[in-house]
Scaffold this active site. Structure first.
Site: not given
Ligand SMILES: Cc1cc2nc3c(=O)[nH]c(=O)nc-3n(C[C@H](O)[C@H](O)[C@H](O)COP(=O)(O)OP(=O)(O)OC[C@H]3O[C@@H](n4cnc5c(N)ncnc54)[C@H](O)[C@@H]3O)c2cc1C
Lengths: 507, 536
Positions: A243, A273, A297, A317, A351-352, A369
């Protein structure tokens, strides 16, 4: 003062400029066509309309050329400078304006029309300039020969050399420079036949300087045209394998954008959050092991760390650039309270979905999330298949909290997430919170069994209290439950709903 | 907010769009190679010069050919407790037309790449899918629940038409009212055939094909071509004709003018499978296509497979049993196998050469359509205008069948490189001539043909290609030309000759997994039967 050149040399140089002009002219046309197909898609249509308009504009130019009565040479040189400037900057202009204007096609065709018209003026003017120096039949034959050879050269250079090695923006500047040089050389050769030669020369040199600056600064122009898309000052940009990461800073604000989508604003991210984490985690009786999927983040992790009984947080992530950034960059690490450097936190860049499939350990609480389901790849993370996997790694008394887009803007999408969870046996408790920079935002708290209440919130929070928390679970009629399909890998109902619902909010 | 533009600019700034990038220069050869069933072997069979057997082995059952049918037979024998068998396969790997490959980017299919949902008549296949965990249970209505990750992920199909991609393969975008009316009528006809049963009570069209009705009301369709049938139904839309032609090429390796109307209708009307968690027309697929099924079939019997063994003679021996002579490419020797029974699972054009004596050359043409497939490794998936990338990507009015995306079934978020499998059934001319032409082409010539086809829809394809491996299937698929499927002689081909049993999709007259699998299982039951009191 140098001696004026022989007539023969002048003739040759003017014919050489026909060649250069033809090459430049075609390159501008190809650039416009390529950009239009890049930006607007459907290359066949874009190319044929751009070529059509361009040729038509050349016709207009040819016709206009008859109005140039006196000072043909001066006019020719001015036209060269103008084409150099406009044609040379065309790619940068189109690219920048694409993000800024509403009707890009108007800009595109206006520019094509302008450049085409100017290019159309060139050859008739040159013919007239040369007509007294060369016998007419030779003149026509020579000018058009050079014209067509130049066109051939351009059409070969463009795909083989220019696009692969220079890119569109640089190529366009390069040919602008060439056009201007044609003007300047002609000016220098024939300066004694042209009134105000010095004035022309300064204009030419200034154009040249501008184009050269553009050529050198192409990357910065691209970067600037990107930053013009954001309301605040861009302080960091980076492209990871997955990204485009952009961080902007405004008056006591700090924002993260991924692929152009706002992820958080420092002003109100605590609302998001706190709502993501506490309604669920505060009600899980045993919460030793917590899993965060997405959320590189570290802001959800910051909230989770408020529970001293949490022993281990695994953050998965996809993008190492994000987790690195939020671990090392001071401003960002300050925002998550150095959460990612906490010894309880284990960061996994994977990768989730595939990572989850490989897990055998269980977790007491999971935060999912992920980005909104705006494409079929992300959509897979909201399917029955994914929620079955989640269920497999969750301890029986545990719970998961799932970000699930705006129940106000995308009401059906939101309830589709709820219905999908319920379809594979979860008990789903949907809730929502108002985050000023996002609007109404929705989450789903899901668990295999009923969760024990009442919640014990860690103190102090900025937004949530036991009272505000209860209110989150109320849905007013305009956001209330609607029946939807169940989102599966093989139907991606959610992505299709999401696209429909959000399309009214974006162009 | 202007998300799409911002997203676009973000990706442009991030990526290759407007900046120079490493581009394969046109004219430079594309790396890759020509792979495929060894042509040398076919040649050896024709010439027929093999050394006499150097040694002998004895087994209860010998299976010849390790495609779907052979592997299914082997697995079934194992399940039935008949452990003393051997499978001879000529290639280094079993799998036949369902073979697959893998590189650092993804596994990918070479031939067969999907199966449809089995209907009620496909009992053997339904049972297999339950055993493999593809069917995970039943819902309240008794409909099978399929493993979600094996169902083709949405979006499954798109078509490039008039410079844009549309979703689905029926060419609806820009269709006239006339076209749409004909699509509608076509659909009605198919719905009718789907529900129809013959005077024998059997479904008019079903899989396995031999469980279809023999009612002449339906079998009459086997006397005409698919195009003749459309015209006879007063269906003339060019788009509808393209669509049916595409279907015939895709599933039968022949054009709408070559394939029988019965076959074309069968393709649609036999799809009577249903699922609790999917639309009836959904397919099952894996990154390596039906190579996944091959892996599952092979796993329990792997130790019994002898690869690189070319069977060149299968004949009854003096004891009324079978002797099989095979050439072992490893030792360069022939080996003789004595067996109680043999199951011959080779294509018919091989079977009729190696089985002696075989008095059953059918009195109808056996035509094999050649195919070519290619696996292209790309830097990233090309998108194009209109509807985004799907699993199956087809181009209107191309002679190719488009491509399927091997990484489409991946659960992971996409990250750059991918593999696409491009297909074409070579059916423009007579099969033999097409076969010869295909065999004569070099790797570079194939690459140019393939890239030429892809450039129409993805002008940037040259810049994305890293590697192209090409596979030519000289005898890709048996072609159901008129007169084959409903010919009584076809069913006789499958009858055992003494202790020699037969199983191969060719016996069905067209080539799909279900046919090959069912025949393999049936042959195994029959071959095992005389040996022990197994329940068959
Ligand atoms: C390009 C292509 C795409 C296809 N796509 C699909 C699809 O998507 N879905 C689908 O269902 N079907 C598809 N098919 C059909 C496919 O043929 C069947 O699904 C199935 O693989 C057929 O299996 P089989 O066992 O009948 O035959 P084969 O695959 O022909 O197996 C025969 C085996 O015998 C071996 N053999 C041959 N001669 C000898 C010998 N003398 N000695 C020893 N071994 C020998 C061969 O090497 C081979 O392994 C496709 C076919 C092709 C060519």
């Amino acid at each position: 003062m140098p001696q004026p050149l022989s007539e023969r040399a002048v003739r040759l140089l003017l014919l050489a400029s026909v060649f250069a002009i033809a090459t430049c002219g075609l390159v501008y046309e190809l650039i416009a066509g390529t950009l239009a197909s890049y930006l607007l898609g459907d290359s066949v249509t874009q190319f044929s309309t751009v070529i059509g308009v361009y040729l038509f504009a050349m016709g207009i130019g040819s016709w206009l050329s008859k109005y140039a009565e006196r000072n043909l040479l001066g006019t020719f040189i001015q036209v060269e400078f103008l084409i150099g400037l406009i044609g040379g900057a065309s790619a940068a202009l189109l690219f920048t304006l694409f993000g800024l204007v509403d009707s890009f096609r108007v800009v595109l065709y206006a520019l094509v029309l302008l450049v085409g018209t100017l290019v159309g003026i060139e050859i008739p003017l040159l013919l007239r300039i040369l007509k007294d120096r060369i016998v007419f039949k030779d003149l026509v034959s020579q000018v058009f020969t050079f014209d067509y050879i130049g066109a051939l050269l351009a059409s070969l250079l463009f795909p083989l050399v220019l696009v692969p090695h220079l890119g569109l923006v640089r190529s366009s500047f390069l040919f602008g420079i060439l056009n201007t040089l044609v003007g300047l050389v002609s000016l220098w050769l024939l300066r004694d036949q042209i009134p105000w030669a010095r004035g022309h020369q300064s204009v030419g040199l200034a154009t040249l300087a501008l184009l050269a600056a553009g050529f050198i600064q192409s990357d910065q122009i691209l970067a600037w045209s990107e930053s013009a898309q954001y309301p605040d000052k861009v302080i960091h940009t980076r492209s990871s394998a997955y990204q485009r990461i952009v961080i902007t800073r405004g008056q006591d604000d700090l924002r993260l954008y991924l692929n152009g989508n706002l992820q958080f604003s420092r002003r109100d991210e605590y609302r998001y959050h706190e709502a993501l984490v506490h309604p669920g985690l505060s009600r899980v009786p045993e919460r030793r092991r917590v899993l965060v999927l997405g959320g590189g983040d570290g802001l959800a992790v910051r909230e989770i760390l408020k529970y001293p009984d949490v022993e281990e947080i695994t953050l998965v992530d996809l993008d190492p650039e994000i987790t690195e950034l939020f671990t090392r960059q001071d401003l960002l690490a300050a925002l998550n309270g150095n959460a990612l450097r906490n010894p309880k936190v284990k960061i996994v860049n994977a990768d989730a979905f595939t990572w989850l499939k490989s897990q055998t350990a269980t977790f007491d609480f999971v935060v999912a999330d992920f980005p909104d389901p705006s494409n079929f790849s992300v959509g897979k993370l909201y399917t029955t298949a994914f929620y079955r996997e989640l269920r497999r790694v969750l301890s029986p008394a545990g719970a998961v909290a799932i970000q699930s887009t705006s129940p106000y803007v995308a009401r059906q999408s939101f309830w589709c997430v709820v219905n999908t969870l319920e379809a594979v046996g979860w008990i789903a408790a949907p809730y929502h919170v108002y985050v000023p920079s996002f609007g109404e935002w929705g989450f789903v708290l899901a668990s295999p069994g009923p969760l024990p209440g009442p919640p014990k919130l860690p103190a102090p929070l900025r937004y949530l209290t036991p009272e505000t928390m209860n209110a989150l679970f109320d849905f007013p009629p305009d956001m209330n439950a609607v029946p939807t399909g169940v989102n599966q890998l093989n139907n991606q109902v959610l992505v299709r709903l999401f696209e429909q619902e959000w399309k009214h909010f974006v162009h | 907010m202007n998300t799409t533009r911002r997203q676009f600019l973000a990706s442009a700034a991030a990526g290759s769009l407007l900046l120079p990038s490493c581009v394969r220069r046109a004219g430079k050869p594309v790396p890759g190679s020509l792979v495929g069933p060894s042509a040398e072997t076919g040649h050896r069979l024709r010439v027929g010069q093999f050394p006499p057997p150097a040694r002998e082995e004895k087994h209860a059952v010998v299976i010849v050919g390790g495609g779907v049918a052979g592997l299914a037979a082997a697995r079934k024998l194992q399940q039935l407790g008949c452990g003393d068998f051997l499978l001879l396969e000529l290639e280094p790997e079993p799998g036949g037309n369902s073979r697959s490959g893998e590189n650092s980017v993804s596994p990918y299919p070479w031939g067969a790449h999907y199966v449809t949902l089995p209907g009620e008549d496909a009992t053997e296949v339904l049972e297999l899918y339950e055993e493999l965990g593809l069917i995970t249970g039943k819902n309240a209505d008794g409909l099978p629940v399929y493993e979600e990750s094996a169902l083709v992920a949405d979006p499954s199909e798109r078509l490039f038409l008039n410079g844009r991609w549309q979703e689905d393969l029926l060419p609806t975008s820009g269709a006239t009212g006339l076209d749409r009316g004909e699509f509608e009528r076509f659909h009605t006809l198919i719905t009718h055939f789907k529900a129809a049963r013959g005077n024998d009570g059997a479904r008019a069209f079903t899989i396995p094909v031999d469980r279809s009705s023999t009612d002449p009301r339906f079998t009459a369709l086997d006397q005409i071509t698919a195009r003749q049938w459309l015209h006879s139904e007063n269906l003339h839309s060019e788009r509808l004709h393209w669509y049916l032609d595409y279907v015939c090429r895709d599933d039968f390796g022949g054009t709408i003018d070559q394939v029988s109307a019965w076959a074309a209708v069968h393709y649609f009307a036999s799809r009577n499978g249903r699922a609790a968690n999917a639309d009836p027309d959904v397919v099952l697929t894996w990154p390596n296509g039906n190579g996944w099924l091959i892996g599952q079939l092979r796993e329990p019997v792997a130790a019994k497979i002898r690869t690189r063994h070319l069977a060149w003679s299968v004949a009854p021996n003096s004891e009324g049993k079978v002797q099989i002579d095979a050439f072992d490419f490893e030792s360069n020797q022939s080996v003789r196998f004595q067996a109680n029974t043999a199951i011959v699972c080779t294509p018919w054009f091989v079977t009729r050469k190696i089985v002696q004596p075989l008095s059953r050359n059918p009195d109808f043409p056996l035509e094999y359509g050649p195919w070519v497939s290619a696996n292209l490794t790309l830097r990233e998936l090309p998108a194009g205008a209109g509807f985004g990338p799907a699993w199956d990507n087809v181009f209107y009015n191309s002679r190719s069948l488009g491509y399927v995306v091997a990484t489409h079934q991946s659960l992971a978020q996409p990250k750059g490189p991918t593999v696409i499998t491009w297909y074409a059934a070579l059916c423009d001319g007579p099969a033999a001539a097409e076969r010869e032409k295909a065999a004569a082409r070099s790797h570079a010539q194939w690459c140019e043909i393939i890239l030429e086809d892809l450039r129409r829809v993805h002008p940037e394809i040259d810049a994305l290609v890293r590697n192209i491996d090409v596979c030519v299937w000289g005898h890709g698929m048996i072609r159901p030309v008129p007169g084959v499927l409903c010919h009584p002689g076809r069913k006789q081909m499958a009858q055992p000759a003494g202790a020699i049993h037969f199983a191969h999709s060719d016996l069905s007259g067209f080539s799909v997994f279900e046919e090959a699998y069912t025949r393999g299982v049936q042959a195994a039951k029959a071959a095992a039967h005389p040996l022990a009191p197994f329940s068959a």
